[in-house]
Design a protein around this motif. Structure first.
Motif, PDB file in Angstrom:
ATOM      1  N   ASN A  67       0.822  -1.222   0.000  1.00 52.71           N
ATOM      2  CA  ASN A  67       0.000   0.000   0.000  1.00 52.71           C
ATOM      3  C   ASN A  67       0.854   1.268   0.000  1.00 52.71           C
ATOM      4  N   VAL A  71       1.688   4.114  -3.318  1.00 55.22           N
ATOM      5  CA  VAL A  71       1.517   5.563  -3.228  1.00 55.22           C
ATOM      6  C   VAL A  71       2.789   6.279  -3.673  1.00 55.22           C
ATOM      7  N   GLN A 131      -4.888   2.727  -3.648  1.00 53.43           N
ATOM      8  CA  GLN A 131      -3.744   3.492  -3.169  1.00 53.43           C
ATOM      9  C   GLN A 131      -3.135   4.365  -4.258  1.00 53.43           C
ATOM     10  N   SER A 266      -1.484   9.446   7.439  1.00 53.03           N
ATOM     11  CA  SER A 266      -1.351   8.917   6.081  1.00 53.03           C
ATOM     12  C   SER A 266      -1.144  10.051   5.086  1.00 53.03           C
TER      13      SER A 266
END
Length: 464
Positions: A67, A71, A131, A266
């Protein structure tokens, strides 16, 4: 401070959409299990949660770290990096699907193997698409994707429960989520992909994605497996559907609340990497402060909350309280991990993650054997506390951690005696309101800062 520092403004704005996506997933999950536990029964929920957890264990064992890697790679490489990410996700998901088979059979649910394997494959593939939306900074698209997937899960699960499919109803509902999310996420990013010159994967980029995936593996592995492995081991040791379902729902409530600080953190990671800043300490303080009133309310009213879901879950009231008190150290660990990710400190990431995992797996069997649900929650709490000394060396949040943790623990413990006089819900409401002046008085999070945070989130929401 939020009004002055641009990176913190971006953290709040980006975190808002990530949180709204997490909130939709959590609320839909809450509604899903409330309805399904009543329509299909707590035993069916227990069976389904054990199967979902086994699938989650397999997916995490194989693809943890994917994940965060997606990104970063998509943000740097653009649309063609999405192709690379999808290829790796499908490969890892296929391996996870195979690994799910022995895990399901060990629980005695061999007849549900195909459902668990399909869920593992689809979940891994979904990670690449969802993602990537964060990597492309399509935060609103990320929210939309999670919303449509969540609505599909509830609609399918409820419809099948009404049709009398028992444990299959929640399982097929869970399968509907990644399927719909994949379709929606692809449609959101499709215009950008069509404008791209090429979507052909790059071999060097593929290698870079693999390296990033495994460099982030210890953190993501420990974070996800804390939940999935805990429920799986509990199901393996207890082999009773009702306690397993109770632990799962208590964990889901806890994780739903943790989405508040985790969303800010995040968003802080890509912003910190891009700007070369360290917004993680402030992200921790703001995020955990925003979560504190909710932690206190749910902890003080734990019996009422569980009773609303299903009266059979009342045995997990104290379990829920302990899980909630694990949120401050868990958020502190997440803050440190994000900071370590920005700096590329692979050794630090591995140390924190492996300690958490080792403590959980060492304590869960004996504590569960002697104390059941309470023992499982204590193992979870201990696993979050043990790595704190290492984590706090990497980020200056110790004072705020102690103050916020102290406020939460004191008020939740106070609720036990106060509820004897005024009732559980009035006591919970009073103590929840008390968190705001307490945070202000301890200079942890002022009322003015709370106002500015909410204003920033609302302004960006309206602009979108």
């Amino acid at each position: 401070m939020i009004a002055v520092r641009e990176d913190l403004t971006e953290v709040v704005a980006g975190g808002m959409w990530i949180f709204l996506g997490s909130l939709v997933v959590s609320l839909s999950g809450f509604v899903f299990w409330v309805i399904l536990s009543r329509l299909a029964g707590v035993e069916s929920v227990g069976i389904a949660s054990a199967v979902v957890s086994a699938s989650g264990v397999a997916t995490t064992l194989v693809s943890a770290g994917l994940n965060i890697a997606v990104v970063r790679v998509v943000a740097a490489g653009g649309p063609k990096a999405l192709t690379t990410s999808v290829i790796l996700a499908v490969v890892l998901g296929s391996v996870a699907a195979v690994l799910t088979v022995p895990l399901i059979h060990s629980l005695g649910y061999g007849g549900l193997t195909y459902f668990a394997s399909a869920l593992a494959l689809l979940t891994a593939a979904g990670v690449a698409v969802t993602q990537s939306l964060i990597g492309f900074e399509l935060f609103k698209g990320f929210f939309t994707t999670l919303l449509t997937g969540s609505l599909a899960k509830v609609a399918v699960g409820v419809a099948l429960a009404v049709a009398g499919l028992g444990a299959l109803a929640p399982l097929i509902g869970y399968l509907a989520y990644p399927v719909v999310a994949l379709i929606t996420g692809t449609s959101v990013v499709l215009p950008l992909l069509m404008r791209s010159g090429t979507l052909r994967p790059d071999a060097q980029e593929f290698k870079e994605l693999i390296k990033l995936t495994f460099s982030n593996y210890p953190y993501t592995f420990s974070t996800q497996l804390m939940t999935m492995l805990g429920v799986y081991f509990f199901a393996y040791l207890i082999r009773e559907a009702v306690p397993v379902g109770t632990l799962y729902i208590a964990l889901m409530i806890t994780l739903a609340i943790s989405a508040i600080p985790n969303s800010l953190l995040s968003a802080a990671l890509p912003i910190g990497v891009r700007r070369g800043t360290e917004p993680f300490a402030e992200g921790f303080r703001i995020g955990l402060s925003l979560a504190t009133p909710i932690v206190v309310f749910v902890g003080a009213a734990s019996s009422t909350v569980l009773r609303i879901i299903n009266p059979e879950l009342l045995l997990g009231a104290n379990t829920l309280k302990i899980l909630l008190l694990s949120l401050p150290p868990l958020t502190a660990l997440t803050s440190a991990i994000m900071s370590l990710n920005r700096r590329g400190d692979i050794k630090g990431l591995a140390a924190v993650g492996l300690i958490r995992l080792a403590v959980l797996t060492a304590l869960l069997p004996p504590l569960t054997h002697y104390a059941g649900l309470l023992g499982a929650s204590l193992a979870y709490l201990a696993a979050n506390i043990t790595p704190l000394p290492i984590a706090l060396k990497n980020i200056d949040i110790g004072h705020n951690l102690l103050k916020l943790w102290g406020i939460q623990a004191t008020l939740i413990l106070t609720s036990a005696s106060l509820s004897n006089y005024v009732g559980e819900l009035p006591a919970a409401a009073f103590l929840t309101i008390a968190t705001i002046p307490l945070m202000h008085a301890t200079r942890t999070y002022s009322i003015q800062e709370l106002t500015r945070t909410l204003r920033t989130a609302i302004v960006h929401l309206l602009r979108s």
